[in-house]
Design an enzyme around this catalytic site. Sequence first.
Site, PDB file in Angstrom:
ATOM      1  CG  MET A 124     -11.131   2.792   2.911  1.00  0.00           C
ATOM      2  SD  MET A 124      -9.566   2.790   3.796  1.00  0.00           S
ATOM      3  CE  MET A 124      -8.445   3.054   2.437  1.00  0.00           C
TER       4      MET A 124
ATOM      5  N   GLY B 124       1.296  -2.144   4.118  1.00  0.00           N
ATOM      6  CA  GLY B 124       1.772  -0.771   3.993  1.00  0.00           C
ATOM      7  C   GLY B 124       3.046  -0.573   4.786  1.00  0.00           C
ATOM      8  CB  SER B 125       3.679   0.351   8.327  1.00  0.00           C
ATOM      9  OG  SER B 125       2.519  -0.289   8.729  1.00  0.00           O
TER      10      SER B 125
ATOM     11  CG  ASP C 251      -5.084   2.007   1.369  1.00  0.00           C
ATOM     12  OD1 ASP C 251      -6.068   1.266   1.204  1.00  0.00           O
ATOM     13  OD2 ASP C 251      -3.994   1.594   1.789  1.00  0.00           O
TER      14      ASP C 251
ATOM     15  CB  SER D  71      -0.898   0.018   1.233  1.00  0.00           C
ATOM     16  OG  SER D  71      -1.435   1.320   1.384  1.00  0.00           O
TER      17      SER D  71
ATOM     18  CG  ASP E 210      -6.189  -3.146   3.362  1.00  0.00           C
ATOM     19  OD1 ASP E 210      -5.133  -2.829   3.929  1.00  0.00           O
ATOM     20  OD2 ASP E 210      -6.825  -2.375   2.615  1.00  0.00           O
ATOM     21  N   GLY E 211      -4.625  -4.586   6.385  1.00  0.00           N
ATOM     22  CA  GLY E 211      -4.474  -3.927   7.684  1.00  0.00           C
ATOM     23  C   GLY E 211      -3.657  -4.741   8.668  1.00  0.00           C
ATOM     24  N   GLY E 212      -2.515  -4.195   9.070  1.00  0.00           N
ATOM     25  CA  GLY E 212      -1.692  -4.860  10.087  1.00  0.00           C
ATOM     26  C   GLY E 212      -1.020  -6.141   9.624  1.00  0.00           C
TER      27      GLY E 212
ATOM     28  N   GLY F 122      -8.805   3.615   7.870  1.00  0.00           N
ATOM     29  CA  GLY F 122      -8.571   5.033   8.108  1.00  0.00           C
ATOM     30  C   GLY F 122      -7.106   5.383   8.293  1.00  0.00           C
ATOM     31  CG  PHE F 123      -5.603   6.294  10.942  1.00  0.00           C
ATOM     32  CD1 PHE F 123      -5.161   7.595  10.741  1.00  0.00           C
ATOM     33  CD2 PHE F 123      -6.876   6.091  11.482  1.00  0.00           C
ATOM     34  CE1 PHE F 123      -5.965   8.678  11.080  1.00  0.00           C
ATOM     35  CE2 PHE F 123      -7.687   7.169  11.829  1.00  0.00           C
ATOM     36  CZ  PHE F 123      -7.226   8.463  11.620  1.00  0.00           C
ATOM     37  N   GLY F 124      -2.850   3.805   8.300  1.00  0.00           N
ATOM     38  CA  GLY F 124      -1.853   2.743   8.186  1.00  0.00           C
ATOM     39  C   GLY F 124      -1.234   2.505   9.561  1.00  0.00           C
ATOM     40  N   GLY F 125      -0.492   1.426   9.678  1.00  0.00           N
ATOM     41  CA  GLY F 125       0.293   1.187  10.894  1.00  0.00           C
ATOM     42  C   GLY F 125      -0.495   0.705  12.099  1.00  0.00           C
TER      43      GLY F 125
ATOM     44  CG  MET G 249      -8.258   6.758   3.570  1.00  0.00           C
ATOM     45  SD  MET G 249      -7.214   6.829   5.023  1.00  0.00           S
ATOM     46  CE  MET G 249      -6.416   5.219   4.920  1.00  0.00           C
TER      47      MET G 249
ATOM     48  CG  HIS H 296      -9.302  -0.113   0.047  1.00  0.00           C
ATOM     49  ND1 HIS H 296      -8.671  -0.373   1.246  1.00  0.00           N
ATOM     50  CD2 HIS H 296     -10.632  -0.170   0.321  1.00  0.00           C
ATOM     51  CE1 HIS H 296      -9.569  -0.547   2.196  1.00  0.00           C
ATOM     52  NE2 HIS H 296     -10.765  -0.425   1.665  1.00  0.00           N
TER      53      HIS H 296
ATOM     54  CG  MET I  64     -11.535  -3.273   5.643  1.00  0.00           C
ATOM     55  SD  MET I  64     -10.105  -2.853   4.623  1.00  0.00           S
ATOM     56  CE  MET I  64      -9.108  -1.927   5.799  1.00  0.00           C
TER      57      MET I  64
ATOM     58  CG  HIS J 140      -3.921  -1.731  -1.464  1.00  0.00           C
ATOM     59  ND1 HIS J 140      -5.004  -2.524  -1.796  1.00  0.00           N
ATOM     60  CD2 HIS J 140      -4.312  -0.989  -0.392  1.00  0.00           C
ATOM     61  CE1 HIS J 140      -5.999  -2.278  -0.962  1.00  0.00           C
ATOM     62  NE2 HIS J 140      -5.611  -1.343  -0.104  1.00  0.00           N
TER      63      HIS J 140
HETATM   64  C1  DX5 Z   1      -6.286   0.999   6.192  1.00  0.00           C
HETATM   65  C2  DX5 Z   1      -5.816   0.859   4.752  1.00  0.00           C
HETATM   66  C3  DX5 Z   1      -4.698  -0.113   4.610  1.00  0.00           C
HETATM   67  C4  DX5 Z   1      -3.466   0.327   5.256  1.00  0.00           C
HETATM   68  C5  DX5 Z   1      -2.533  -0.825   5.403  1.00  0.00           C
HETATM   69  O1  DX5 Z   1      -7.192   2.015   6.308  1.00  0.00           O
HETATM   70  O2  DX5 Z   1      -6.847   0.399   3.942  1.00  0.00           O
HETATM   71  O3  DX5 Z   1      -4.449  -0.450   3.273  1.00  0.00           O
HETATM   72  O4  DX5 Z   1      -2.845   1.364   4.567  1.00  0.00           O
HETATM   73  O5  DX5 Z   1      -1.468  -0.348   6.105  1.00  0.00           O
HETATM   74  P1  DX5 Z   1      -0.727  -1.210   7.175  1.00  0.00           P
HETATM   75  O6  DX5 Z   1      -0.153  -2.376   6.457  1.00  0.00           O
HETATM   76  O7  DX5 Z   1       0.320  -0.271   7.698  1.00  0.00           O
HETATM   77  O8  DX5 Z   1      -1.715  -1.632   8.210  1.00  0.00           O
HETATM   78 ZN    ZN Z   2      -6.493  -0.622   1.694  1.00  0.00          ZN
END
Ligand code: DX5
Ligand code: ZN
Length: 228
Positions: free
Chosen positions: A71, A200-201, A38, A11, A178-180, A145-148, A40, A69, A140, A36
Amino acid sequence: MKRPEPLIAPSILSADFTRLGEHIDEAMDGGADWLHCDVMDGHFVPNISYGPMIVEAARTRQDAFLDVHLMISDPEKYIDAFAKAGSDQISIHCEATPHLHRALQMIHQSGCKAGVAINPGTPVFELDPILHMVDIVVVMSVNPGFGGQKFIKESLHRIEQLSRMRNSSGHPFLIEVDGGVNLDNTQRIIAAGADVLVAGSAVFKTDSIADTIGKMRKNAERALRPVV
Ligand code: DX5
Ligand code: ZN
């Protein structure tokens, strides 16, 4: 049904935007399968990220498969803009529109593959009426809403549930998580039934993007071909 090879979709939300082009190149040269994106809107989710301009920039930089994606609330209004920006696949949230069926039709009409994303608090069986018309389901594993953020461990059970729904329905959609997602949970996520890992992170906030993608792929493959 034979399981496809796991795909890795970094991402770009976690990339360094002062050198986005280089980060995109590093991810693709490092073996990423998809990119990917994202999006928002500060309404459906509490954060604002970026719009079609960045998707277009990614498209200009690399001939990658762009997995977008959304959101955003009322995603119908923006499908055309994201298709024109060069998206290959557009996923919308089932919670974001009362007209999910029509919105998915619109994505296909725009020439893109269509996906549906589902928040951790929404029962997966709600997707049953539209599973025949999606190319991918985005489970999800954090609240969007947020990475990391930290992977919500109950997501594994939801992936398994969806995987059973896929087997019993015979609809050949992919399952994306997707996420973590990180190197430690990759194997369990794939073992639960996922095909595509968004990271992502875990990918961009490391010393070597390529090394991390390589390790993630090894861990993912280990879930399908356990070492005996
Ligand atoms: C969350 C996003 C994810 C996010 C993934 O709102 O849809 O795609 O960026 O980031 P990580 O891998 O850091 O959780
Ligand atoms: Zn995403």
